[in-house]
Design a protein around this motif. Structure first.
Motif, short mmCIF file in Angstrom:
data_model
loop_
_atom_site.label_atom_id
_atom_site.label_comp_id
_atom_site.label_asym_id
_atom_site.label_seq_id
_atom_site.Cartn_x
_atom_site.Cartn_y
_atom_site.Cartn_z
N SER A 1 0.79 -1.24 0.00
CA SER A 1 0.00 0.00 0.00
C SER A 1 0.82 1.29 0.00
O SER A 1 0.26 2.37 -0.17
CB SER A 1 -0.93 0.01 1.22
OG SER A 1 -0.17 -0.01 2.43
N GLU A 2 2.13 1.20 0.17
CA GLU A 2 2.92 2.42 0.33
C GLU A 2 4.13 2.47 -0.62
O GLU A 2 5.17 3.01 -0.29
CB GLU A 2 3.40 2.54 1.78
CG GLU A 2 2.27 2.69 2.78
CD GLU A 2 2.76 2.95 4.20
OE1 GLU A 2 2.38 3.99 4.78
OE2 GLU A 2 3.54 2.11 4.71
N LYS A 3 3.95 1.95 -1.82
CA LYS A 3 5.06 1.94 -2.78
C LYS A 3 5.53 3.35 -3.13
O LYS A 3 6.74 3.62 -3.24
CB LYS A 3 4.66 1.19 -4.06
CG LYS A 3 4.51 -0.31 -3.89
CD LYS A 3 4.23 -0.98 -5.23
CE LYS A 3 4.20 -2.49 -5.13
NZ LYS A 3 3.07 -2.98 -4.33
N GLU A 4 4.61 4.29 -3.33
CA GLU A 4 4.99 5.66 -3.68
C GLU A 4 5.76 6.32 -2.54
O GLU A 4 6.71 7.08 -2.77
CB GLU A 4 3.76 6.49 -4.04
CG GLU A 4 3.16 6.16 -5.38
CD GLU A 4 4.12 6.39 -6.53
OE1 GLU A 4 4.85 7.40 -6.50
OE2 GLU A 4 4.18 5.54 -7.44
N LYS A 5 5.37 6.04 -1.32
CA LYS A 5 6.08 6.60 -0.17
C LYS A 5 7.51 6.04 -0.10
O LYS A 5 8.46 6.74 0.26
CB LYS A 5 5.32 6.27 1.13
CG LYS A 5 4.02 7.04 1.29
CD LYS A 5 3.37 6.70 2.62
CE LYS A 5 2.06 7.49 2.79
NZ LYS A 5 1.38 7.16 4.09
N ILE A 6 7.64 4.76 -0.45
CA ILE A 6 8.98 4.15 -0.48
C ILE A 6 9.85 4.85 -1.51
O ILE A 6 11.01 5.20 -1.24
CB ILE A 6 8.86 2.63 -0.80
CG1 ILE A 6 8.17 1.92 0.36
CG2 ILE A 6 10.23 2.04 -1.08
CD1 ILE A 6 7.80 0.47 0.06
N LEU A 7 9.30 5.07 -2.69
CA LEU A 7 10.06 5.78 -3.74
C LEU A 7 10.48 7.16 -3.29
O LEU A 7 11.62 7.57 -3.48
CB LEU A 7 9.22 5.88 -5.02
CG LEU A 7 9.14 4.66 -5.92
CD1 LEU A 7 8.26 4.98 -7.13
CD2 LEU A 7 10.52 4.22 -6.38
N ASN A 8 9.57 7.91 -2.75
CA ASN A 8 9.87 9.27 -2.30
C ASN A 8 10.95 9.28 -1.24
O ASN A 8 11.83 10.14 -1.23
CB ASN A 8 8.61 9.96 -1.77
CG ASN A 8 7.60 10.24 -2.86
OD1 ASN A 8 7.97 10.40 -4.02
ND2 ASN A 8 6.33 10.31 -2.51
N PHE A 9 10.91 8.31 -0.34
CA PHE A 9 11.91 8.23 0.71
C PHE A 9 13.29 7.93 0.12
O PHE A 9 14.30 8.53 0.50
CB PHE A 9 11.51 7.15 1.72
CG PHE A 9 12.43 7.07 2.92
CD1 PHE A 9 12.20 7.86 4.04
CD2 PHE A 9 13.53 6.22 2.93
CE1 PHE A 9 13.05 7.81 5.13
CE2 PHE A 9 14.37 6.16 4.01
CZ PHE A 9 14.14 6.96 5.12
N LEU A 10 13.35 7.00 -0.82
CA LEU A 10 14.63 6.61 -1.41
C LEU A 10 15.22 7.71 -2.29
O LEU A 10 16.44 7.80 -2.45
CB LEU A 10 14.46 5.33 -2.24
CG LEU A 10 14.14 4.05 -1.44
CD1 LEU A 10 13.93 2.89 -2.39
CD2 LEU A 10 15.24 3.73 -0.45
N LYS A 11 14.38 8.53 -2.89
CA LYS A 11 14.87 9.57 -3.80
C LYS A 11 15.25 10.86 -3.09
O LYS A 11 15.78 11.78 -3.70
CB LYS A 11 13.81 9.88 -4.87
CG LYS A 11 13.65 8.76 -5.88
CD LYS A 11 12.64 9.11 -6.96
CE LYS A 11 12.57 8.03 -8.01
NZ LYS A 11 11.60 8.34 -9.08
#
Length: 426
Positions: free
Chosen positions: A413-423
């Motif tokens: 449910s939080e793939k976009e949040k993961i991307l934002n955190f990594l970037k």
């Protein structure tokens, strides 16, 4: 049996690749700003391309070329420099038929059989530009400016451009006769190499570093003091444009370049931070006749070249650091604690890599401590640990190795949040 690389060649990996990438990427970006397009030519040419282009009496042709016969007994040569190949390509493909000037750049390996030494190899990468189709001094100024800007972008400081004019074919012929008349009576004071150059490639005597030769040259007539009216006007206009561009230059009356094809403008860039006679970073010049000699129209050209390996070496010697964008690409390392979690790990890899996240995983299972140490030593900013809890809960636990922070996300449910955190960057 263990095989070694041939003398004068090297293998490049690790940190060296980052420096090479930085240099080539910076060059490509700046060349495109100056409206240059890339050209790629073969690594070998018919020998005549270089003997005619560089000059039969040049040291490169006489001593340094890798020449061989193919199975049909045709003489071929590994390219020792870039200009002759580019000119051959311009003429063969009639690239001069479009809008001029034609502005091209190249990046590729060159080969010279010379004594390997620090920063000088038998196989080396050369970066260069050629601008064909204008005899205006403004294009000379533009090319010199580009060379200056390149080293400034790379992080070099205290740069000085040496400029000189060696005149056109007419005024240079008269000057060379005057010079030989002065040198022949004192040739016993010249070194063996300079004596062999005298009468064949006399101007190259100015390249000599032997002390006795330097003393002799102090008292001889200089070519820039004996230019014809048109060549003098051309050179003065270049210097005035350098003033407008606020490029620090010095008129070096002893400057010559090692190729027979140069006419009028020649230039070389040095760093005064390098306490050595070998402080030249790159150089080039104008060649008004080479395209015609290769069977093309009578159009003028100007260009320069730098050595990639020597530039990287000098960057390291001067302590010029790579920008953070080249060191750390916000990389993420996924630590897999057991091979039973492989499918979940590859699900993470597929998603992250498809969204341009630089990431990898351990393919050999080791302890968490060893894997984190590996990640720190290899420029990873984040680690994702996949253990029993993360696998069971389908969660993603991210540790930021620079900030010593940690955050956990729900994978589904939080793939976009993961991307934002990594970037995120510092």
């Amino acid at each position: 049996m263990i095989y070694n690389s041939p003398r004068g060649t090297e293998d490049y990996f690790g940190e060296e690749i980052k420096y090479r990438d930085f240099l080539t990427e910076t060059s490509r970006s700046l060349f495109k700003i100056f409206n240059y397009s890339e050209i790629i030519t073969p690594h070998f040419e018919h020998t005549e391309v270089f003997s005619r282009g560089i000059g039969e009496n040049s040291e490169i042709v006489q001593k340094e070329m890798y020449t061989f016969s193919d199975k049909k007994n045709r003489s071929l040569t590994l390219r020792p420099e870039g200009t002759a190949s580019v000119v051959r390509a311009i003429v063969e493909n009639k690239l001069y038929s479009g809008n001029l000037p034609l502005k091209l750049f190249y990046i590729g390996s060159m080969f010279r059989y010379e004594r390997p030494q620090k920063g000088r190899m038998r196989e080396f990468c050369q970066i260069g530009v050629e601008s064909a189709g204008s005899d205006s001094p403004s294009i000379d100024a533009d090319v010199i400016w580009l060379l200056y800007e390149l080293f400034r972008k790379l992080g070099f400081r205290n740069l000085t451009l040496y400029v000189n004019s060696i005149g056109c074919a007419d005024c240079r012929a008269e000057y060379v006769k005057m010079l030989e008349d002065q040198l022949i009576p004192v040739k016993d004071s010249l070194c063996q190499d300079c004596n062999s150059r005298l009468g064949k490639n006399t101007l190259r005597i100015f390249d000599c570093k032997v002390k006795t030769c330097r003393e002799v040259l102090k008292n001889v007539v200089k070519i820039s003091d004996n230019l014809c009216e048109n060549c003098l006007k051309h050179f003065n206009e270049i210097k005035s444009l350098m003033d407008v561009l606020e490029v620090d230059y010095v008129h070096n009356k002893n400057l010559v370049r090692g190729f027979d094809y140069y006419t009028r403008t020649i230039f070389e860039i040095i760093s005064s931070d390098i306490n050595s006679a070998q402080n030249a970073l790159g150089g080039g010049g104008r060649y008004d006749n080479l395209i015609k000699e290769f069977g093309g129209p009578e159009i003028s050209s100007v260009g320069f070249a730098i050595g990639l390996e020597r530039t990287v070496l000098l960057m390291k010697e001067l302590g010029i650091k790579l920008p953070d964008s080249m060191k750390f690409l916000n990389k993420t390392y996924i630590i897999n604690m057991d091979s039973v979690y492989d499918k979940y790990v590859f699900e993470l890899l597929r998603y992250l890599r498809s969204r341009d996240i630089y990431c990898d995983t351990n393919f050999n299972i080791k302890s968490v401590g060893k894997e984190i140490k590996f990640a720190q030593n290899n420029g990873y900013e984040n680690v994702i640990i996949v253990g029993e809890d993360e696998y069971r809960r389908k969660s993603v636990k991210i540790k930021n190795l620079k900030k010593y922070s940690q955050k956990e996300f729900e994978w589904d449910s939080e793939k976009e949040k993961i991307l934002n955190f990594l970037k995120k960057t510092e």
